[in-house]
Design a protein around this motif. Structure first.
Motif, mmCIF file in Angstrom:
data_model
loop_
_atom_site.group_PDB
_atom_site.id
_atom_site.type_symbol
_atom_site.label_atom_id
_atom_site.label_comp_id
_atom_site.label_asym_id
_atom_site.label_seq_id
_atom_site.Cartn_x
_atom_site.Cartn_y
_atom_site.Cartn_z
ATOM 1 N N LEU A 31 29.979 47.217 46.606
ATOM 2 C CA LEU A 31 29.806 46.550 47.895
ATOM 3 C C LEU A 31 30.213 45.069 47.887
ATOM 4 O O LEU A 31 30.773 44.578 48.863
ATOM 5 N N TYR A 32 29.948 44.367 46.793
ATOM 6 C CA TYR A 32 30.294 42.939 46.751
ATOM 7 C C TYR A 32 31.800 42.742 46.924
ATOM 8 O O TYR A 32 32.247 41.797 47.573
ATOM 9 N N ASN A 33 32.577 43.645 46.303
ATOM 10 C CA ASN A 33 34.033 43.540 46.441
ATOM 11 C C ASN A 33 34.508 44.092 47.782
ATOM 12 O O ASN A 33 35.433 43.547 48.384
ATOM 13 N N SER A 78 27.525 33.974 42.991
ATOM 14 C CA SER A 78 27.060 32.679 42.501
ATOM 15 C C SER A 78 25.727 32.728 41.765
ATOM 16 O O SER A 78 25.532 32.043 40.759
ATOM 17 N N TYR A 79 24.781 33.591 42.241
ATOM 18 C CA TYR A 79 23.435 33.555 41.641
ATOM 19 C C TYR A 79 23.421 34.083 40.210
ATOM 20 O O TYR A 79 22.540 33.730 39.435
ATOM 21 N N TYR A 80 24.402 34.928 39.856
ATOM 22 C CA TYR A 80 24.455 35.413 38.475
ATOM 23 C C TYR A 80 24.784 34.254 37.539
ATOM 24 O O TYR A 80 24.225 34.136 36.463
ATOM 25 N N TYR A 81 25.712 33.413 37.988
ATOM 26 C CA TYR A 81 26.084 32.255 37.175
ATOM 27 C C TYR A 81 24.931 31.247 37.136
ATOM 28 O O TYR A 81 24.594 30.710 36.091
HETATM 29 FE FE FE Z 1 23.537 41.210 42.847
#
Ligand code: FE
Length: 356
Positions: A177-179, A233-236
């Motif tokens: 979904l993100y992509n 961004s939140y993963y980074y």
């Molecule tokens: Fe996520």
């Protein structure tokens, strides 16, 4: 004084009569209140520790108890659909506008009119008819190997299709979904034909066939498997805040940029964590109150911070060292509802591009 039999029974009589009248009064006065018991059933795919405090504070302010049902995103949607008209679900809380759009398409949500939500949530971050609202924002950023990629060498999503990155790009599955949401935004900006050409070129640049989640792509850059990658961004930010030596080493080795910052480039692709009121919500008023609570300043800070995201309310300060370090950026302000609307076309494009 001696009691007549009647007198002796009087108090009991009164007592019975009194209790009967009292029950009657209680029934009529509180039956409607009982039907609207002060609870809220929240179906959520979020599970952050800070969310505890967020919900506890809502209960403190309103007296409404929050029952949480947590499951992964698709399981939640399935469950609500299966529960049908008798679903106890009041609010659906999930990530990605594409998923909220899916819930809407499944007929699971109902529109909400609220001056407070409409004035606090920016127009681009909510469904125009009030079917769902965004409460925090994340960006899809480009990560790069600081040692091998020079500053300015990659600046936009469009750059990812440049043949100079052949064999150097790591991205998770195109069908995630993100992509799909990113591709949907590209369709909105460039049209389907150009977006398909871009997706094909991007798929041709992959260092390996897509696997793992966004964090895995960041780790692959750190491991030297690729030089550029896409991640939310939140993963980074989570790695930036980590105390683990390997995460610290990763952040030292891997940098991120906000794509499309030059004027006319459209800004970084952003998405939301958001919520909507379910069509068969038994506690509709409580549900609307809950959404309105989520746009208060303090709730916004908690909600966003729980997952290292930005509040949807512009310029609201969050004490988050990682976000402070990432700094301000310009982002795509077109309505995120397009991310859902273009999803079917995005799926086809990703398939045809061979972006597995
Ligand atoms: Fe996520």
């Amino acid at each position: 004084h001696t009691y007549t039999p009647l007198e002796m029974f009087m108090p009991l009589y009164f007592k019975l009569l009194y209790s009967f009248l009292w029950s009657l009064a209680w029934f009529f006065s509180s039956a409607p209140a009982l039907a609207q018991e002060q609870i809220l059933n929240l179906y959520s795919s979020r599970h952050y520790e800070t969310d505890e405090a967020l919900y506890a504070n809502f209960t403190k302010l309103t007296g409404i108890k929050v029952n949480r049902i947590e499951a992964n995103e698709n399981a939640l949607l399935e469950r609500i659909r299966n529960e049908g008209a008798r679903s106890p679900a009041d609010v659906l809380l999930t990530v990605d506008a594409g998923r909220l759009w899916t819930a809407e398409q499944m007929g699971l949500l109902q529109p909400v009119k609220s001056p407070q939500l409409e004035s606090r949530v920016p127009a681009g971050m909510r469904e125009p008819n009030g079917m769902w609202f965004g409460f925090s924002m994340r960006a899809r950023v480009i990560a790069f190997d600081r040692a091998r990629v020079k500053p300015g060498e990659i600046r936009s999503y469009e750059d990812l299709a440049d043949p100079k990155w052949r064999g150097k790009l790591c991205v998770r599955s195109g069908s995630h979904l993100y992509n799909l949401s990113l591709v949907s935004a590209m369709i909105d900006q460039h049209g389907e034909a150009k977006t398909e050409a871009w997706a094909k070129a991007l798929a041709g640049n992959l260092a390996r066939s897509p696997k793992g989640g966004d964090t895995d792509q960041l780790r692959s850059v750190a491991a030297g498997e690729c030089q550029v990658a896409l991640a939310n961004s939140y993963y980074y930010a989570r790695l930036m805040r980590s105390d683990k030596p390997e995460d610290k080493a990763l952040v030292e080795k891997v940098g991120v940029i906000f794509p499309n910052q030059a004027s006319g480039e459209g800004g970084a692709h952003v998405n939301i964590s958001g919520a909507g009121v379910l069509k068969n919500a038994p506690h509709r008023d409580a549900a609307v109150k809950f959404l309105e609570y989520l746009v208060t300043d303090s709730a916004q800070a908690y909600f966003a911070n729980g997952n290292n995201e930005w509040p949807v309310i512009a310029n609201l300060q969050v004490a988050n060292p990682a976000l402070a370090k990432l700094g301000r950026f310009s982002y795509d302000t077109r309505n995120v509802a397009a991310l859902g609307r273009n999803q079917p076309a995005a799926k086809k494009i990703v398939d045809r591009a061979g972006w597995k």
